[in-house]
Design a protein around this motif. Structure first.
Motif, PDB file in Angstrom:
ATOM      1  N   VAL A 193      36.111  48.143  28.034  1.00  0.00           N
ATOM      2  CA  VAL A 193      36.938  48.249  28.071  1.00  0.00           C
ATOM      3  C   VAL A 193      36.345  47.934  30.224  1.00  0.00           C
ATOM      4  N   SER A 194      37.163  46.358  30.564  1.00  0.00           N
ATOM      5  CA  SER A 194      35.962  46.225  32.105  1.00  0.00           C
ATOM      6  C   SER A 194      36.891  47.152  32.909  1.00  0.00           C
ATOM      7  N   SER A 195      36.107  47.547  34.816  1.00  0.00           N
ATOM      8  CA  SER A 195      37.598  48.089  35.236  1.00  0.00           C
ATOM      9  C   SER A 195      38.894  47.554  35.416  1.00  0.00           C
ATOM     10  N   LYS A 196      39.132  45.966  35.225  1.00  0.00           N
ATOM     11  CA  LYS A 196      41.012  45.458  35.977  1.00  0.00           C
ATOM     12  C   LYS A 196      41.600  45.704  33.940  1.00  0.00           C
ATOM     13  N   GLY A 197      41.370  46.064  33.453  1.00  0.00           N
ATOM     14  CA  GLY A 197      41.670  47.152  31.417  1.00  0.00           C
ATOM     15  C   GLY A 197      41.816  45.970  30.659  1.00  0.00           C
ATOM     16  N   VAL A 198      40.530  44.796  30.905  1.00  0.00           N
ATOM     17  CA  VAL A 198      40.400  44.217  30.273  1.00  0.00           C
ATOM     18  C   VAL A 198      39.462  44.532  28.424  1.00  0.00           C
TER      19      VAL A 198
END
Length: 315
Positions: A23-28
């Protein structure tokens, strides 16, 4: 545990590995496939191009062959996988319409950071980033922006001038008309609307939203990483000039997005602007933009280059 199976046989001849998710820091949420090797072996992190996925054709052949058996292969997706695709993001997680038609180029930084974090947690050897086509622009931008010391090498596979090719495809007048229309749509709050069907990008003529068209091709945008059409771009090659790790450039002999000068001129431009790189090497194979028929030669070339440049760099 699962196997990647060779196209030539239904037998389980492929490379064992497992599906992974970060999960990326942008929540993706992002998915990948990790074919493992010994813990201290190098890891080749493979990012697809425009509208691609983790099953990019030549990476599949890497997994089905033996050249990279002594190397971890982590083939991944980013926020722009597929042309129009479904993804999950947010807290709480929700499905959304995503893909290259709607992506923001700079999302490649949190995407790749999440994957390099995963690689560093699960392996101990040097990490090498391979980006194909638009993915070459993304891995380059990531390393230029972060100077991530965990990354010991950079493979620019078929680095393209997408803006130059888009202008050449449609002509300067239509290009400006498309950009004006996209700007008007964004100002009207319709940035996610798809441009008309004649406004397509890339070799496969993919669809694109108004907001993404501006993000990709507006003047001075960071997505403009390479200029092979002599456009006098103000931003092209800025990222490449910051790179200090070894660089390998790979091209097919035909069908590349490199402008009228062809592959030799593109490689020379890359070499010139990679002046700070610890080393710059190039490989041209007898294949197309996806190296069809030359996948084994590409894999062998990457292995030779890693042994000479990246393993020594990691010591």
């Amino acid at each position: 545990m699962m196997n990647v199976v060779s196209r030539s046989s239904s037998a389980a001849l492929g490379r064992p590995g497992h599906l992974v998710r970060v999960v990326s820091s942008k929540g993706v949420e992002l998915s990948g496939f990790h074919a493992t090797a010994k813990p201290d072996a190098p890891l080749l992190l493979c990012l697809h191009g425009l509208s691609g996925g983790l099953d990019t054709s030549f990476v599949f052949d890497f997994l089905a062959g033996s050249a990279l058996d002594d190397c971890h292969i982590l083939t991944i997706t980013c926020s722009g996988h597929g042309n129009i695709a479904m993804s999950r993001a947010g807290d709480p997680l929700m499905y959304r319409l995503d893909g290259s038609a709607f992506e923001r180029f700079e999302d490649c930084v949190p995407d790749l950071h999440a994957w390099v974090d995963y690689a560093a947690r699960h392996t101990q050897g040097p990490i090498i980033l391979l980006g194909h086509s638009l993915g070459a622009s993304k891995v380059l931008h990531y390393l230029a922006q972060t100077a991530d010391e965990r990354v010991k090498g950079l493979v620019l596979a078929s680095a393209p001038d997408l803006k130059g090719a888009f202008i050449a495809l449609h002509g300067a007048e239509r290009f400006q008309a498309f950009m004006d229309e996209a700007r008007a749509r964004v100002e009207a709050g319709k940035g996610r609307s798809l441009m008309d069907e004649e406004c397509v990008i890339g070799l496969l003529r993919q669809r694109v939203s108004a907001k993404t068209l501006l993000d990709r091709f507006d003047e001075g945008r960071v997505a403009d990483t390479f200029d092979f059409y002599d456009r006098k771009s103000a931003s092209a090659f800025e990222d490449l000039r910051r790179i200090t790790s070894p660089v390998l450039s790979i091209y097919g002999s035909q069908g590349e997005i490199v402008g009228p000068g062809g592959v030799p001129a593109a490689i020379q431009l890359l070499r010139t602007h990679a002046a700070r790189a610890a080393a710059f090497d190039s490989l041209v194979v007898d294949g197309n933009h996806w190296y069809m028929g030359a996948e084994r030669e590409v894999a062998d070339g990457i292995v030779r280059w890693m042994k000479v440049r990246c393993m020594a760099e990691a010591q």
